[in-house]
Design a protein around this motif. Structure first.
Motif, PDB file in Angstrom:
ATOM      1  N   LEU A 105     -58.293 -40.407 -11.225  1.00 46.62           N
ATOM      2  CA  LEU A 105     -57.854 -41.792 -11.309  1.00 46.62           C
ATOM      3  C   LEU A 105     -58.817 -42.583 -12.185  1.00 46.62           C
ATOM      4  O   LEU A 105     -60.027 -42.596 -11.931  1.00 46.62           O
ATOM      5  CB  LEU A 105     -57.799 -42.410  -9.908  1.00 46.62           C
ATOM      6  N   GLU A 106     -58.282 -43.222 -13.206  1.00 48.45           N
ATOM      7  CA  GLU A 106     -59.087 -44.076 -14.071  1.00 48.45           C
ATOM      8  C   GLU A 106     -58.669 -45.517 -13.862  1.00 48.45           C
ATOM      9  O   GLU A 106     -57.483 -45.841 -13.933  1.00 48.45           O
ATOM     10  CB  GLU A 106     -58.906 -43.710 -15.541  1.00 48.45           C
ATOM     11  N   VAL A 107     -59.623 -46.396 -13.559  1.00 53.20           N
ATOM     12  CA  VAL A 107     -59.358 -47.825 -13.439  1.00 53.20           C
ATOM     13  C   VAL A 107     -60.202 -48.549 -14.486  1.00 53.20           C
ATOM     14  O   VAL A 107     -61.283 -48.080 -14.856  1.00 53.20           O
ATOM     15  CB  VAL A 107     -59.654 -48.369 -12.018  1.00 53.20           C
ATOM     16  N   HIS A 108     -59.677 -49.678 -14.971  1.00 50.96           N
ATOM     17  CA  HIS A 108     -60.420 -50.417 -15.983  1.00 50.96           C
ATOM     18  C   HIS A 108     -60.135 -51.907 -15.894  1.00 50.96           C
ATOM     19  O   HIS A 108     -59.144 -52.329 -15.295  1.00 50.96           O
ATOM     20  CB  HIS A 108     -60.086 -49.908 -17.389  1.00 50.96           C
ATOM     21  N   ALA A 109     -61.020 -52.671 -16.507  1.00 51.91           N
ATOM     22  CA  ALA A 109     -60.834 -54.105 -16.702  1.00 51.91           C
ATOM     23  C   ALA A 109     -61.145 -54.387 -18.161  1.00 51.91           C
ATOM     24  O   ALA A 109     -62.152 -53.908 -18.691  1.00 51.91           O
ATOM     25  CB  ALA A 109     -61.750 -54.907 -15.793  1.00 51.91           C
ATOM     26  N   LEU A 110     -60.247 -55.108 -18.830  1.00 54.02           N
ATOM     27  CA  LEU A 110     -60.420 -55.465 -20.232  1.00 54.02           C
ATOM     28  C   LEU A 110     -60.413 -56.985 -20.324  1.00 54.02           C
ATOM     29  O   LEU A 110     -59.480 -57.629 -19.833  1.00 54.02           O
ATOM     30  CB  LEU A 110     -59.284 -54.870 -21.062  1.00 54.02           C
ATOM     31  N   TYR A 111     -61.469 -57.545 -20.902  1.00 50.65           N
ATOM     32  CA  TYR A 111     -61.559 -58.994 -21.025  1.00 50.65           C
ATOM     33  C   TYR A 111     -61.602 -59.377 -22.497  1.00 50.65           C
ATOM     34  O   TYR A 111     -62.455 -58.906 -23.248  1.00 50.65           O
ATOM     35  CB  TYR A 111     -62.803 -59.523 -20.313  1.00 50.65           C
ATOM     36  N   GLY A 112     -60.666 -60.214 -22.914  1.00 45.41           N
ATOM     37  CA  GLY A 112     -60.611 -60.689 -24.293  1.00 45.41           C
ATOM     38  C   GLY A 112     -61.628 -61.790 -24.522  1.00 45.41           C
ATOM     39  O   GLY A 112     -61.491 -62.889 -23.981  1.00 45.41           O
ATOM     40  N   LEU A 113     -62.658 -61.505 -25.309  1.00 47.17           N
ATOM     41  CA  LEU A 113     -63.685 -62.504 -25.611  1.00 47.17           C
ATOM     42  C   LEU A 113     -63.174 -63.541 -26.604  1.00 47.17           C
ATOM     43  O   LEU A 113     -63.401 -64.733 -26.442  1.00 47.17           O
ATOM     44  CB  LEU A 113     -64.937 -61.821 -26.160  1.00 47.17           C
ATOM     45  N   PHE A 114     -62.492 -63.057 -27.662  1.00 48.43           N
ATOM     46  CA  PHE A 114     -61.930 -63.942 -28.681  1.00 48.43           C
ATOM     47  C   PHE A 114     -60.524 -63.488 -29.013  1.00 48.43           C
ATOM     48  O   PHE A 114     -60.284 -62.302 -29.227  1.00 48.43           O
ATOM     49  CB  PHE A 114     -62.754 -63.910 -29.979  1.00 48.43           C
ATOM     50  N   ALA A 115     -59.605 -64.431 -29.072  1.00 49.93           N
ATOM     51  CA  ALA A 115     -58.251 -64.121 -29.539  1.00 49.93           C
ATOM     52  C   ALA A 115     -58.296 -64.023 -31.060  1.00 49.93           C
ATOM     53  O   ALA A 115     -59.155 -64.628 -31.717  1.00 49.93           O
ATOM     54  CB  ALA A 115     -57.278 -65.206 -29.094  1.00 49.93           C
ATOM     55  N   GLU A 116     -57.374 -63.287 -31.617  1.00 51.83           N
ATOM     56  CA  GLU A 116     -57.317 -63.145 -33.069  1.00 51.83           C
ATOM     57  C   GLU A 116     -56.946 -64.477 -33.707  1.00 51.83           C
ATOM     58  O   GLU A 116     -56.093 -65.209 -33.217  1.00 51.83           O
ATOM     59  CB  GLU A 116     -56.293 -62.078 -33.436  1.00 51.83           C
ATOM     60  N   SER A 117     -57.603 -64.793 -34.806  1.00 55.22           N
ATOM     61  CA  SER A 117     -57.299 -66.006 -35.570  1.00 55.22           C
ATOM     62  C   SER A 117     -57.239 -65.641 -37.046  1.00 55.22           C
ATOM     63  O   SER A 117     -57.427 -64.481 -37.418  1.00 55.22           O
ATOM     64  CB  SER A 117     -58.369 -67.077 -35.320  1.00 55.22           C
ATOM     65  N   ALA A 118     -57.010 -66.614 -37.887  1.00 56.96           N
ATOM     66  CA  ALA A 118     -56.946 -66.361 -39.327  1.00 56.96           C
ATOM     67  C   ALA A 118     -58.300 -65.929 -39.875  1.00 56.96           C
ATOM     68  O   ALA A 118     -58.372 -65.240 -40.887  1.00 56.96           O
ATOM     69  CB  ALA A 118     -56.464 -67.610 -40.058  1.00 56.96           C
ATOM     70  N   ARG A 119     -59.363 -66.294 -39.195  1.00 53.84           N
ATOM     71  CA  ARG A 119     -60.713 -66.011 -39.706  1.00 53.84           C
ATOM     72  C   ARG A 119     -61.395 -64.814 -39.057  1.00 53.84           C
ATOM     73  O   ARG A 119     -62.360 -64.295 -39.595  1.00 53.84           O
ATOM     74  CB  ARG A 119     -61.580 -67.239 -39.535  1.00 53.84           C
ATOM     75  N   ARG A 120     -60.939 -64.393 -37.869  1.00 53.47           N
ATOM     76  CA  ARG A 120     -61.648 -63.305 -37.195  1.00 53.47           C
ATOM     77  C   ARG A 120     -60.675 -62.427 -36.394  1.00 53.47           C
ATOM     78  O   ARG A 120     -59.623 -62.876 -35.959  1.00 53.47           O
ATOM     79  CB  ARG A 120     -62.738 -63.853 -36.280  1.00 53.47           C
ATOM     80  N   PRO A 121     -61.068 -61.187 -36.163  1.00 52.45           N
ATOM     81  CA  PRO A 121     -60.226 -60.285 -35.364  1.00 52.45           C
ATOM     82  C   PRO A 121     -60.355 -60.592 -33.871  1.00 52.45           C
ATOM     83  O   PRO A 121     -61.268 -61.296 -33.438  1.00 52.45           O
ATOM     84  CB  PRO A 121     -60.806 -58.901 -35.680  1.00 52.45           C
ATOM     85  N   ALA A 122     -59.436 -60.059 -33.099  1.00 47.90           N
ATOM     86  CA  ALA A 122     -59.549 -60.145 -31.643  1.00 47.90           C
ATOM     87  C   ALA A 122     -60.715 -59.258 -31.210  1.00 47.90           C
ATOM     88  O   ALA A 122     -60.921 -58.170 -31.743  1.00 47.90           O
ATOM     89  CB  ALA A 122     -58.258 -59.672 -30.988  1.00 47.90           C
TER      90      ALA A 122
END
Length: 191
Positions: A105-122
């Protein structure tokens, strides 16, 4: 502008010149069939639910490995995804030596630090634990990853870097592993 380009060129030449004497270590436990996954840095939306089932098939030297996989993802909060995954294969003994689990069993948590914008990746960070609940399991593994995703017109580019701490190792293995991968996904046609 010309000066910064010249400095960049000089820096790259210096890096290549000093890196020539460096040596790499060949690790015998890294096989060509060892799976290294690359993931999207975008967590699923808040209160979103994703359930996926797949079937794996691998033919190796007259031995066929087949089996189902199940994964569940849930948007627990804005920017936070939690999930669990389980996979079964028909040859758990030989696959356990290659790092492919059967029934763990693999469990995980993924937290988005920055959403993708015109200037930077997600940008996201992912914490995962693989519990030895299956057949021929060897120990609880911990992994921490940094995920990047950049969208373009009709394709997306993903980059992942992952540190894995193996809970139980065989004599030639190291407990700590660094993995990295780059992947592209694209639309087959523009509508």
């Amino acid at each position: 502008m010309l000066r910064s380009g010249r400095m960049l060129s000089i820096g790259l030449v210096w890096i290549l010149a000093t890196a020539a004497p460096a040596a790499a270590q060949l690790l015998s436990d890294l096989e060509s069939e060892r799976p290294i996954g690359v993931e999207d840095a975008q967590p699923i939306p808040y209160r979103g639910l994703s359930v996926a089932m797949d079937w794996t098939y691998n033919e190796r030297g007259g031995s066929d490995d087949t089996g189902p996989g199940l994964s569940v993802l849930y948007g627990a909060a804005r920017g936070l995804e939690v999930g669990a995954a389980l996979r079964y294969v028909t040859s758990p003994g030989s696959n356990a030596l290659r790092g492919i689990t059967s029934g763990d069993l693999e469990v995980h948590a993924l937290y988005g630090l920055f959403a993708e914008s015109a200037r930077r990746p997600a940008l996201a960070v992912r914490l995962g634990v693989l519990f030895p609940t299956g057949l021929d399991s060897r120990g609880t593994d911990l992994n921490v990853a940094i995920l990047l995703t950049r969208s373009f017109d009709s394709f997306r580019l993903h980059g992942n870097a992952r540190w894995v701490r193996l809970g139980d190792t065989l004599p030639p293995e190291r407990a700590d592993r660094l993995e990295a991968g780059i992947a592209v996904d694209f639309l087959p046609s523009r509508r």
